[in-house]
Design an enzyme around this catalytic site. Structure first.
Site, PDB file in Angstrom:
ATOM      1  CG  ASP A  13      -1.927  -1.120   1.196  1.00  0.00           C
ATOM      2  OD1 ASP A  13      -2.323  -1.550   0.094  1.00  0.00           O
ATOM      3  OD2 ASP A  13      -2.300  -1.603   2.287  1.00  0.00           O
ATOM      4  CE  LYS A  16       2.432  -2.425  -4.336  1.00  0.00           C
ATOM      5  NZ  LYS A  16       2.100  -2.024  -2.957  1.00  0.00           N
ATOM      6  CG  ASN A  38      -2.805 -10.684  -2.377  1.00  0.00           C
ATOM      7  OD1 ASN A  38      -2.836 -10.517  -3.596  1.00  0.00           O
ATOM      8  ND2 ASN A  38      -1.758 -11.217  -1.760  1.00  0.00           N
ATOM      9  CB  ALA A  39      -2.712  -6.456  -5.222  1.00  0.00           C
ATOM     10  N   GLY A  40      -4.535  -4.209  -3.802  1.00  0.00           N
ATOM     11  CA  GLY A  40      -5.523  -3.173  -4.097  1.00  0.00           C
ATOM     12  C   GLY A  40      -4.754  -1.921  -4.457  1.00  0.00           C
ATOM     13  CG  HIS A  41      -2.101  -1.860  -6.962  1.00  0.00           C
ATOM     14  ND1 HIS A  41      -1.211  -2.417  -7.845  1.00  0.00           N
ATOM     15  CD2 HIS A  41      -1.827  -2.435  -5.768  1.00  0.00           C
ATOM     16  CE1 HIS A  41      -0.450  -3.301  -7.206  1.00  0.00           C
ATOM     17  NE2 HIS A  41      -0.826  -3.333  -5.950  1.00  0.00           N
ATOM     18  CD  GLN A 223       0.676  -8.826  -2.688  1.00  0.00           C
ATOM     19  OE1 GLN A 223       1.310  -9.436  -3.521  1.00  0.00           O
ATOM     20  NE2 GLN A 223      -0.588  -8.515  -2.888  1.00  0.00           N
ATOM     21  CB  SER A 412       3.476  11.065  -4.352  1.00  0.00           C
ATOM     22  OG  SER A 412       2.083  11.144  -4.424  1.00  0.00           O
TER      23      SER A 412
HETATM   24  P1  GDP Z   1      -0.681   0.400  -3.548  1.00  0.00           P
HETATM   25  O1  GDP Z   1      -1.308  -0.861  -3.094  1.00  0.00           O
HETATM   26  O2  GDP Z   1       0.787   0.444  -3.273  1.00  0.00           O
HETATM   27  O3  GDP Z   1      -0.986   0.735  -4.982  1.00  0.00           O
HETATM   28  O4  GDP Z   1      -1.319   1.559  -2.652  1.00  0.00           O
HETATM   29  P2  GDP Z   1      -2.881   1.745  -2.323  1.00  0.00           P
HETATM   30  O5  GDP Z   1      -3.557   2.262  -3.537  1.00  0.00           O
HETATM   31  O6  GDP Z   1      -3.435   0.518  -1.695  1.00  0.00           O
HETATM   32  O7  GDP Z   1      -2.808   2.801  -1.156  1.00  0.00           O
HETATM   33  C1  GDP Z   1      -2.280   4.074  -1.361  1.00  0.00           C
HETATM   34  C2  GDP Z   1      -3.388   5.101  -1.090  1.00  0.00           C
HETATM   35  O8  GDP Z   1      -2.812   6.380  -0.966  1.00  0.00           O
HETATM   36  C3  GDP Z   1      -4.387   5.201  -2.226  1.00  0.00           C
HETATM   37  O9  GDP Z   1      -5.643   5.521  -1.706  1.00  0.00           O
HETATM   38  C4  GDP Z   1      -3.849   6.365  -3.064  1.00  0.00           C
HETATM   39  O10 GDP Z   1      -4.864   7.039  -3.804  1.00  0.00           O
HETATM   40  C5  GDP Z   1      -3.302   7.262  -1.995  1.00  0.00           C
HETATM   41  N1  GDP Z   1      -2.136   8.069  -2.367  1.00  0.00           N
HETATM   42  C6  GDP Z   1      -1.111   7.747  -3.216  1.00  0.00           C
HETATM   43  N2  GDP Z   1      -0.177   8.737  -3.203  1.00  0.00           N
HETATM   44  C7  GDP Z   1      -0.624   9.671  -2.332  1.00  0.00           C
HETATM   45  C8  GDP Z   1      -0.088  10.906  -1.855  1.00  0.00           C
HETATM   46  O11 GDP Z   1       1.002  11.334  -2.214  1.00  0.00           O
HETATM   47  N3  GDP Z   1      -0.844  11.593  -0.930  1.00  0.00           N
HETATM   48  C9  GDP Z   1      -2.040  11.149  -0.473  1.00  0.00           C
HETATM   49  N4  GDP Z   1      -2.689  11.877   0.416  1.00  0.00           N
HETATM   50  N5  GDP Z   1      -2.571   9.998  -0.920  1.00  0.00           N
HETATM   51  C10 GDP Z   1      -1.865   9.260  -1.813  1.00  0.00           C
HETATM   52  P1  IMO Z   2      -0.922  -4.103  -2.262  1.00  0.00           P
HETATM   53  O1  IMO Z   2      -0.504  -4.658  -3.604  1.00  0.00           O
HETATM   54  C1  IMO Z   2      -0.961  -4.495   2.069  1.00  0.00           C
HETATM   55  C2  IMO Z   2      -1.014  -8.562   3.702  1.00  0.00           C
HETATM   56  C3  IMO Z   2      -2.264  -8.983   4.445  1.00  0.00           C
HETATM   57  C4  IMO Z   2      -1.660  -9.947   5.447  1.00  0.00           C
HETATM   58  C5  IMO Z   2      -0.570 -10.636   4.649  1.00  0.00           C
HETATM   59  C6  IMO Z   2      -0.984 -11.981   4.055  1.00  0.00           C
HETATM   60  O2  IMO Z   2      -2.204  -3.365  -2.283  1.00  0.00           O
HETATM   61  O3  IMO Z   2       0.203  -3.355  -1.637  1.00  0.00           O
HETATM   62  P2  IMO Z   2      -2.557 -12.669   2.035  1.00  0.00           P
HETATM   63  O4  IMO Z   2      -4.017 -12.410   1.795  1.00  0.00           O
HETATM   64  O5  IMO Z   2      -1.672 -12.135   0.970  1.00  0.00           O
HETATM   65  O6  IMO Z   2      -2.262 -14.094   2.346  1.00  0.00           O
HETATM   66  O7  IMO Z   2      -2.228 -11.857   3.403  1.00  0.00           O
HETATM   67  O8  IMO Z   2      -0.227  -9.755   3.591  1.00  0.00           O
HETATM   68  N1  IMO Z   2      -1.236  -8.056   2.314  1.00  0.00           N
HETATM   69  C7  IMO Z   2      -1.166  -6.769   1.982  1.00  0.00           C
HETATM   70  N2  IMO Z   2      -0.995  -5.665   2.741  1.00  0.00           N
HETATM   71  N3  IMO Z   2      -1.076  -4.380   0.731  1.00  0.00           N
HETATM   72  C8  IMO Z   2      -1.231  -5.484  -0.041  1.00  0.00           C
HETATM   73  O9  IMO Z   2      -1.226  -5.433  -1.390  1.00  0.00           O
HETATM   74  C9  IMO Z   2      -1.326  -6.744   0.583  1.00  0.00           C
HETATM   75  N4  IMO Z   2      -1.502  -8.000   0.122  1.00  0.00           N
HETATM   76  C10 IMO Z   2      -1.423  -8.801   1.203  1.00  0.00           C
HETATM   77  O10 IMO Z   2      -2.896  -7.904   5.064  1.00  0.00           O
HETATM   78  O11 IMO Z   2      -1.049  -9.238   6.485  1.00  0.00           O
HETATM   79 MG    MG Z   3      -2.859  -1.513  -1.838  1.00  0.00          MG
END
Ligand code: GDP
Ligand code: IMO
Ligand code: MG
Length: 445
Positions: A13, A16, A38-41, A223, A412
């Protein structure tokens, strides 16, 4: 031509999705190499928010080819939902390709994931419950279903019948759960197969052809480094290899294909699920980071644990991934703080340790050693160059670069694509070789 890996340098998180979307502008192909739903982007473009789980973040560019690679695990139901959601938002998925050798997450994987978490009690991992561990376990055990199998109805029928009987024995006898109806599952998955068939390819061949044609390829990590099965905080990890080396394995390319590795790290740290987290903040500051950073998981909605930036982990990520540079995200989340701490070392049994301890109990019991830096107490969200940043914010970034001995190429300051400061060309910028004798990046700021 440049082939670039983008990886998470913390516990996932890190942002990325935002950074991949940004860099995809100059990419011809974007590849997801590992992980599953499991990923959420999250990607925010002109006020519109896109949440992606399996589809590479490059999909928002119509001419970019997006490949879900061989090392991923695919839940077809979630993937189809994601495709439909993108289409409803006017995004074309004609350029989406799915590896025929990726493994398929089945209903019994999700069930076993949840049941096994429950049975672990206080030893639970805090997984996303999406069946990731059990899907990868079947892959290793060589009982997995691959996309290839899904595309062959006769074969799928035979293979699934056997597998579901086997899994039912586990569900019933070990977890006291009702058995699954194999005929219903086979029927359901054959419908998914037809929805996905036109996207299925030999992905490593397709990537190889792109390499031969000197296309720009971006490998989007899922991840993060500390969630790596081999090099993370085991057992509180995921079941794949999110580190840079994992991108080559999962995509099916040789390491010599890669020109550059970019690490993404937040200006502080978060973690979802269980496991040690030395710089975790449980009080007001932790709550402030969570609120200002909207730190709730994209996949499960769980509140993310928040803490100070951990440079020991940062240095570890530089080492394990061979990072050329960093993208630091969410600097704006720190805007209100009077002072900001950075963990520069750990104290373990009274001894200072500068390296990430691979001994799990040492890590679980380490005490962070902090350097305190002044905050800037003004908004950075409108800053678009280093010159726009308050001097304390610049000092903070400079300190991070110095202590991790890696250049910061991107900063960022908001979720939106345009809320970004490009410090140096992240793809063609100076390599790590351009560090001075003390390992400090030259001419960065
Ligand atoms: P990822 O899994 O690495 O792609 O990250 P996520 O999308 O799960 O979590 C990052 C969160 O932070 C998302 O809600 C993005 O929209 C937000 N985000 C990314 N860059 C920034 C930043 O520079 N500032 C703020 N406030 N939010 C950001
Ligand atoms: P992105 O791509 C944050 C964490 C889970 C748990 C551990 C194992 O959005 O960065 P799993 O379901 O993979 O067996 O869970 O890994 N986890 C993440 N934490 N961002 C993620 O993906 C994750 N994918 C898995 O919370 O601790
Ligand atoms: Mg994420």
């Amino acid at each position: 031509m440049a082939n670039v890996i983008v990886i998470g340098a913390q516990w996932g998180d890190e942002g990325k999705g935002k950074i991949t979307d940004l860099l995809s502008r100059s990419a011809d192909v974007v590849v997801r190499s590992q992980g599953g739903v499991n990923a959420g982007h999250t990607v925010v473009v002109r006020g519109q928010t896109f949440k992606l789980h399996l589809i590479p973040s490059g999909i928002l560019y119509p001419n970019t080819e997006c490949i879900i690679g061989s090392g991923t695990v695919i839940d077809p139901q979630v993937l189809i939902e994601e495709i439909d959601q993108l289409k409803a938002l006017g995004v074309s998925v004609d350029n989406l390709y799915i590896s025929q050798t990726a493994h398929v997450t089945m209903p019994y994987h999700r069930q076993i994931d949840r049941a096994s978490e429950e049975s672990r009690g206080e030893y639970k991992i805090g997984t996303t419950g999406r069946g990731i561990g059990p899907t990868y376990a079947d892959k290793s055990e060589r009982t997995g279903i691959r996309i290839l199998d899904l595309m062959n109805p006769k074969h799928l029928h035979k293979q699934l019948k056997w597998t579901i009987d086997y899994k039912n024995a586990i569900l019933e006898k070990l977890y006291n759960l009702p058995p699954l109806d194999s005929e219903r599952i086979i029927k359901e998955y054959l419908v998914y197969a037809e929805r996905l068939r036109s996207h299925v390819v030999d992905s490593s061949l397709k990537i190889y052809q792109a390499v031969q044609e000197k296309k720009n390829i971006l490998f989007e990590g899922a991840q993060g480094t500390l969630l790596d099965l081999d090099h993370g905080t085991y057992p509180y990890v995921t079941s794949s290899n999110p580190i840079a080396g994992g991108a080559c394995v999962g995509a099916g390319v040789g390491p010599t294909t890669i020109d550059r590795v970019i690490g993404v790290a937040k200006a502080y740290t978060t973690r979802v699920g269980e496991g040690p987290f030395p710089t975790e903040l449980n009080g007001n500051i932790g709550n402030l980071l969570c609120d200002r950073g909207a730190e709730f998981g994209t996949t499960t909605g769980r509140r993310r644990r928040c803490g100070w930036f951990d440079a020991v982990i940062g240095r570890y990520a530089v080492r394990i991934n061979g990072l050329d540079c960093l993208a630091i995200t969410k600097l704006d989340v720190l805007d209100e703080l009077e002072e900001i701490k950075v963990c520069v070392a750990y104290k373990i049994d009274g001894v200072i340790c500068n390296h990430f301890p691979t001994n799990a109990s040492a890590f679980a019991n380490c005490e962070p050693v902090y350097k305190i830096l002044p905050g800037w107490r003004q908004s950075t969200t409108e800053c678009r160059s280093l010159d726009d940043l308050p001097k304390e914010a610049l000092r903070y970034l400079q300190f991070l670069a110095e202590i991790m001995k890696v250049p910061i190429a991107i900063v960022s300051v908001g979720a939106s694509r345009d809320q970004t400061i490009i410090v140096e060309d992240p793809i063609h910028g100076p390599k790590r070789a351009l560090l001075d004798a003390n390992g400090i990046p030259v001419d960065m700021f």
